[in-house]
Each structure stands twice: as structure tokens, then as C-alpha cells.
Write a protein that holds these residues in place. Structure first.
Motif, PDB file in Angstrom:
ATOM      1  N   PHE A 414       0.875  -1.212   0.124  1.00 37.40           N
ATOM      2  CA  PHE A 414      -0.010   0.010   0.250  1.00 37.40           C
ATOM      3  C   PHE A 414       0.809   1.279   0.091  1.00 37.40           C
ATOM      4  O   PHE A 414       0.515   2.036  -0.595  1.00 37.40           O
ATOM      5  CB  PHE A 414      -0.918  -0.061   1.405  1.00 37.40           C
ATOM      6  N   ASP A 415       1.829   1.198   0.567  1.00 40.35           N
ATOM      7  CA  ASP A 415       2.918   2.402   0.515  1.00 40.35           C
ATOM      8  C   ASP A 415       3.420   2.650  -0.758  1.00 40.35           C
ATOM      9  O   ASP A 415       3.152   3.702  -1.130  1.00 40.35           O
ATOM     10  CB  ASP A 415       4.231   2.198   1.682  1.00 40.35           C
ATOM     11  N   TYR A 416       3.682   1.601  -1.679  1.00 41.90           N
ATOM     12  CA  TYR A 416       3.874   1.773  -3.036  1.00 41.90           C
ATOM     13  C   TYR A 416       3.063   2.348  -3.777  1.00 41.90           C
ATOM     14  O   TYR A 416       2.924   3.335  -4.716  1.00 41.90           O
ATOM     15  CB  TYR A 416       4.478   0.321  -3.862  1.00 41.90           C
ATOM     16  N   ILE A 417       1.606   1.763  -3.583  1.00 43.25           N
ATOM     17  CA  ILE A 417       0.480   2.120  -4.210  1.00 43.25           C
ATOM     18  C   ILE A 417       0.253   3.991  -4.064  1.00 43.25           C
ATOM     19  O   ILE A 417       0.049   4.597  -4.801  1.00 43.25           O
ATOM     20  CB  ILE A 417      -0.849   1.502  -3.885  1.00 43.25           C
ATOM     21  N   ASP A 418       0.140   4.285  -2.710  1.00 38.65           N
ATOM     22  CA  ASP A 418       0.367   5.525  -2.518  1.00 38.65           C
ATOM     23  C   ASP A 418       1.390   6.452  -3.157  1.00 38.65           C
ATOM     24  O   ASP A 418       0.957   7.557  -3.705  1.00 38.65           O
ATOM     25  CB  ASP A 418       0.631   5.758  -0.839  1.00 38.65           C
ATOM     26  N   LYS A 419       2.677   5.884  -3.348  1.00 35.45           N
ATOM     27  CA  LYS A 419       3.504   6.768  -4.023  1.00 35.45           C
ATOM     28  C   LYS A 419       3.310   6.735  -5.473  1.00 35.45           C
ATOM     29  O   LYS A 419       3.353   7.851  -5.971  1.00 35.45           O
ATOM     30  CB  LYS A 419       4.974   6.009  -3.860  1.00 35.45           C
ATOM     31  N   ILE A 420       2.786   5.607  -6.057  1.00 33.16           N
ATOM     32  CA  ILE A 420       2.205   5.615  -7.390  1.00 33.16           C
ATOM     33  C   ILE A 420       1.223   6.610  -7.665  1.00 33.16           C
ATOM     34  O   ILE A 420       0.981   7.485  -8.413  1.00 33.16           O
ATOM     35  CB  ILE A 420       2.029   4.099  -8.046  1.00 33.16           C
ATOM     36  N   ASP A 421       0.162   6.595  -6.764  1.00 34.11           N
ATOM     37  CA  ASP A 421      -0.922   7.838  -6.671  1.00 34.11           C
ATOM     38  C   ASP A 421      -0.396   8.998  -6.945  1.00 34.11           C
ATOM     39  O   ASP A 421      -1.001  10.057  -7.517  1.00 34.11           O
ATOM     40  CB  ASP A 421      -1.942   7.576  -5.660  1.00 34.11           C
ATOM     41  N   SER A 422       0.684   9.246  -6.035  1.00 33.63           N
ATOM     42  CA  SER A 422       1.053  10.650  -6.094  1.00 33.63           C
ATOM     43  C   SER A 422       1.937  11.147  -7.250  1.00 33.63           C
ATOM     44  O   SER A 422       2.093  12.315  -7.403  1.00 33.63           O
ATOM     45  CB  SER A 422       2.152  10.836  -4.524  1.00 33.63           C
ATOM     46  N   LEU A 423       2.414  10.148  -7.939  1.00 36.22           N
ATOM     47  CA  LEU A 423       3.010  10.475  -9.113  1.00 36.22           C
ATOM     48  C   LEU A 423       1.671  10.558 -10.352  1.00 36.22           C
ATOM     49  O   LEU A 423       2.405  10.917 -11.683  1.00 36.22           O
ATOM     50  CB  LEU A 423       3.994   9.224  -9.632  1.00 36.22           C
ATOM     51  N   GLY A 424       0.642  10.497  -9.963  1.00 41.64           N
ATOM     52  CA  GLY A 424      -0.325  10.356 -10.863  1.00 41.64           C
ATOM     53  C   GLY A 424      -1.027   9.100 -11.715  1.00 41.64           C
ATOM     54  O   GLY A 424      -1.847   9.193 -12.281  1.00 41.64           O
TER      55      GLY A 424
END
Length: 551
Positions: A414-424
Motif C-alpha cells: 500500500f505504501d508503493y500504491i500511495d507513491k504511485i498515486d502521488s505520481l499521477g
């Protein structure tokens, strides 16, 4: 409500309804010592948060499985991935596998087919039929499934950029057999995002590729309702060198992108989400792999319920196919691969997979021989019928180690998914090379660990022996390319070329507009337009993707 009360309610309602439709394999499941195996073991003490994090099979959050009876009802589908040479040769292998007890087909296509080139194209030279079966037109597809009833067999097709074309061919073959499209079942991989980050068999840029995918979703919802319209794949992400956490995170992030795209295209989430499927890798670390599958199931349920507000319970279920890890197979002491595959297959079963392919011992050297394929299939059958692990659902639940790993994988993913969301989102993150860089770093660390002996690979950097050159390997003959070109020329001579030109022109007009592409692809296929001709129409309209360079 306590766990024992909740379990009783689950048995009296969910399980009872399921058993009324489909009884279990046996009336009674017992060990060799005559000890009863319960359908689902639960704590005999109160465990705060049990229903929120574990629950029961067939219930949200599906950590313990997507079906109420799992393998007590029926075993996972034993779906061996196969295809090589000509359609006739592959057809013979499929019939062999079905006679050996395989319960579903899984088609491997050669690289030209995957990349949208006919066998007579310059780009196809030397690759025809090498890593899968060559399919140029509907004529090849008719041979590939000759004598195989498509209303009785479920077929998975590992195809991405040209998935719409191959699905149209499959529908057309079924119709020629007298089977309507609403009766066929199977899966197309159709996952283009992982191609940009891990595998490379893309053709078009992301935006038109996503349009083709959502057009497939919309078409199949109305015309091919039993078909799984995408298999969102972590397998190739792991093969490229990712960790287990990255495999889960990047796969589910891709899933989020597909759901977003379909909703933006006007589809209701509960109209298409029940037909989404996933495809994971089973690697060597048995307990981490079991935890990975459990974490992925729980994560997807939360994503669909909380992020996309899905209401249909089937929309929340992560159903997945598993393949054992090709990247772990060694050319050295290839018989050791039998043990590796056994461990990996066991992890998939303990993790609750819906279908499974087991790699063959000689695949690090060549396409597998029939003997090797039989051993790989027998591995699944021994686990199913002799090991006892299929007699109780989610048998490792409650292990301090497994539950801790499940929670940690979920958090890190989920931490990775949050990072991906922050990149658009996944598409934008891929365009920036984020996932590619993370996978490359993980692959480098893994290889370095082998080279420094921090990670032991039996027969490679420890316990090695002097070995004679391998013998008896399956080789695809060069004559296959000659045969395929000749057969293709014959199709082009016999077909109605005016009809082909008209179908391709209509397809081009549709590609330039916004209407659904699938009906027009199907018409072109039925006119015996070739895969390459159809792909060329899209190349002309959509353009070709250029790889993002990551340093």
C-alpha cells in the motif's frame, strides 16, 4: 458477535447455499490417522479484529479465499501453458494434455503474433513458432482448436497488444463450431501496462492501448459474459526481478488504472469488475509467497470497496491464476527444477489460487518435452490428491509467522500504491520510469546476492557437479516458418480480398472515431484479414510506442 457464532452463521448460510448448488468432493475429509479435517479452522479463543482482517472463505475481505468451500468443492484448474510451432503441432499437444488430466487450456503465442506481425513479415524472420504457436489468421485458429469443444473447455490466452484480435478469432472459431459467444469461457491476459514496465511486447502508446482494453470490457459485458476480459499480471513483473511486495503493489496499481479507465469510459464498476482476473508468480520462499497471495486478496477487496465503492461481492474478489517462477529454473542440474516447482506449486495452493501452471524441468534449456510436461502436471495432481493440503481451507491461517508476513506485505504494498498515486497513477508513473527503476534495483540486488553467495542456488553457486551436455531437448524446426508462410499465402489467395479491404477500411474509420472497435475487428477476422493487417491499421492510426529509458 464472537468468532464461533460468526462461524456458525457462515456455515448455516453461505456454506449451505453453496453446497446446495455444488456439493463437496467427499462427504468426509480425514487424515490417515482418521482425524477429521474441518472445512475451515478458526481460533478457539476471541481474537480482536478477526472478521475485519481474516473473516471466512467467500466473505469480505477474502483473506482466506474467494469461495466458501474452496478446494473441498473442486480443485483449482490445472491449466498447463503450451504452444509451439504450427497450429497443428500445438493442437496435438493440447489433446495430449487434456487426455493426461489437464482441466483447462493455456495458449502460448510466438513473438510475431504477440507483436502484431504476420509470419511473412521481415520482423518475424527466425522467430516464427519459436516461443509459442504462430497465428496469422482465423484459418490458423480453426486448426489450433480443431476437435476441442469450446463450450466444454476453458481457455486462457497469454496475449496483450493483440488480445482483441485473438479474442475475435476465438469467438469466430466457436461460432463455426455452433457455440455462441455467451457460452464460451476463458481469459485473455490483455494487460498492456506491465508490458511497458517489465516485458516489452507493446505496440501502441498507452492511451489507445487502454481504449482497446476498455472496448473489450464493454463488448464482452454484453456478448461474452463468461469471459475474463483481463488477467492483470504480476507474473512478468516478478520475472523481471521485482520483490514479492513490488509484484503485489505494481499489479494492483495497474488494476486500479484499468478500473479507472473503464469507469471514465462510462462503464459501471459492478458491470465489469466481476470479470477481472489476476495472474501471479509463485517464487521459492514458500511462506512469503503464501502470505503474498493472502495479502493481495485482502488489498484488492479493500480497494474495490473503499476506493471504487463496488457493491457486488464478486467485484471485491481477487481471483487469480498462478504460474511457477520461470526465472528460478536453472540450466544446471535441471532435475532440481522439479523440486523448485513443487515448492512453488504448494505455495500457490496454500495461498488459494484458482488455477495453476507448473513449469517443466527443462524450460531453462528449451521448450518442454512431453515427458517433462507430464511430470509438471503430475506435480499438481500429487499435491491435489495425495498431500491433504486441499482438504481444509487456508490451512496456514493463524500462524504467527504467516499472519505477520501477510500484514507486512500489505502495508509495504500500500505504501508503493500511495507513491504511485502521488505520481499521477500507474500510467503516469510508468511514463516516468518509476516502476521500471524499482524493478531494476531489485533485480540487481537479487543477482548480487547470488554472486556473493549470500543467496544459495543449489547446483549453481553451491553443490555444483560436472554435467554432460543436455540431450533430448525439444527444438522447433526451421521448416515451421516455411510452412507458415506458405499457408498464409494460400489464405490470402483464397479469401475475398475486396471484403477484406472493406473490413479494414471500416476498422480504420472506427479507430479514428470513438465507437467500440470489437465488432469491426470481429468482422475483419471473419473475412480472414490477417493479424498483421489488422495491427497495421492500428499502427497507422494510433502510432507506435517508444520505450521509456531508465538509467
Amino acid at each position: 458477535m464472537g468468532i464461533s457464532e460468526a462461524k456458525k452463521g457462515w456455515q448455516e448460510n453461505t456454506v449451505a447455499k453453496n453446497l446446495a448448488k455444488a456439493p463437496e468432493r467427499k462427504a468426509d475429509f480425514r487424515t490417515t490417522s482418521d482425524i477429521e479435517m474441518e472445512r475451515c479452522f478458526t481460533p478457539d479463543f476471541e481474537l480482536p479484529g478477526y472478521e475485519d482482517t481474516l473473516g471466512f472463505p467467500g466473505h469480505y475481505p477474502f483473506t482466506r479465499g474467494v469461495q466458501p468451500t474452496m478446494y473441498r468443492g473442486r480443485f483449482w484448474t490445472m491449466r498447463q501453458y503450451a504452444g509451439f510451432g504450427t497450429a497443428k503441432e500445438s493442437n496435438e499437444r493440447y489433446k495430449y494434455l487434456l487426455q493426461a488430466g489437464q482441466t483447462g487450456l493455456s495458449v502460448a503465442f510466438d513473438l510475431p503474433t504477440q507483436m502484431g506481425y504476420d509470419s511473412d513479415a521481415g520482423m518475424s524472420r527466425g522467430e516464427v513458432g519459436k516461443v509459442g504457436v504462430a497465428i496469422d489468421s482465423l484459418a490458423d485458429m480453426e486448426v489450433l482448436f480443431d476437435g476441442i469443444p469450446l463450450d466444454k473447455v476453458s481457455t486462457s490466452m497469454t496475449i496483450n497488444s493483440t488480445a482483441a484480435i485473438l479474442l475475435a478469432m476465438y469467438i469466430a472459431v466457436a461460432e463455426k463450431q455452433g457455440v455462441s459467444s455467451d457460452k464460451i469461457s476463458g481469459t485473455i491476459q490483455n494487460d498492456i501496462l506491465k508490458e511497458y514496465m517489465a516485458r516489452g511486447t507493446y505496440i501502441y502508446p498507452p492511451k489507445p492501448s487502454m481504449r482497446i482494453i476498455t472496448d473489450i470490457f464493454a463488448y464482452c459485458k454484453d456478448h461474452v459474459p463468461k469471459w475474463n476480459t483481463i488477467s492483470i499480471s504480476g507474473y512478468h513483473i516478478r520475472e523481471a526481478g521485482s520483490s514479492a511486495v513490488q509484484e503485489v503493489a505494481f499489479t494492483l496499481a495497474d488494476g486500479i488504472a484499468y478500473v479507472d479507465a473503464a469507469i471514465k469510459a462510462g462503464l459501471d464498476v459492478d458491470e465489469f469488475a466481476p470479470r477481472l482476473a489476476f495472474f501471479f508468480n509463485a517464487h521459492n520462499n514458500l511462506l512469503e509467497e503464501v502470505a503474498k497471495f493472502r495479502a493481495a486478496r485482502r488489498m484488492w477487496a479493500k480497494i474495490m470497496k473503499e476506493r471504487f465503492k463496488a457493491k457486488n461481492p464478486k467485484s471485491l474478489m481477487l481471483r487469480f491464476h498462478t504460474q511457477t517462477a520461470g526465472c528460478t529454473l536453472t540450466a544446471q542440474q535441471p532435475d532440481n527444477n522439479i523440486m523448485r516447482v513443487t515448492i512453488q506449486a504448494l505455495a500457490a495452493v496454500l495461498g488459494g489460487t484458482q488455477s495453476l501452471h507448473t513449469n517443466s524441468r527443462d524450460e531453462a534449456l528449451a521448450l518442454p518435452t512431453e515427458d517433462s510436461v507430464r511430470i509438471a502436471l503430475r506435480t499438481q495432481q500429487v499435491i491435489a490428491y495425495e498431500s491433504g493440503v486441499a482438504d481444509s481451507i487456508d490451512p496456514l491461517a493463524g500462524s504467527f509467522l504467516v499472519e505477520s508476513l501477510t500484514d507486512q506485505i500489505e502495508k509495504a504494498a500500500f505504501d508503493y500504491i500511495d507513491k504511485i498515486d502521488s505520481l499521477g497513477g500507474a500510467v503516469e508513473a510508468i511514463s516516468q520510469g518509476f516502476q521500471q527503476k524499482e524493478i531494476q534495483d531489485s533485480a540487481f540486488a537479487y543477482q548480487r546476492a547470488i554472486e556473493t553467495d549470500d543467496l544459495i542456488i543449489v547446483g549453481v553457486n553451491k553443490f555444483s557437479i560436472q554435467e554432460p551436455p543436455p540431450a533430448g531437448l525439444l527444438k522447433v524446426k526451421e521448416e515451421v516458418e516455411i510452412f507458415q508462410k506458405k499457408a498464409l499465402a494460400e489464405v490470402k489467395t483464397k479469401r475475398d480480398n475486396d471484403k477484406v479491404k472493406a473490413a479494414l477500411k471500416k476498422l480504420e474509420e472506427t479507430a479514428k472515431g470513438t465507437d467500440n472497435l470489437m465488432p469491426h475487428i470481429l468482422e475483419a477476422v471473419k473475412a480472414y484479414a490477417t493479424l498483421g493487417e489488422i495491427a497495421d491499421v492500428f499502427r497507422e492510426v494510433f502510432g507506435k510506442h517508444r520505450e521509456t529509458v531508465v538509467l
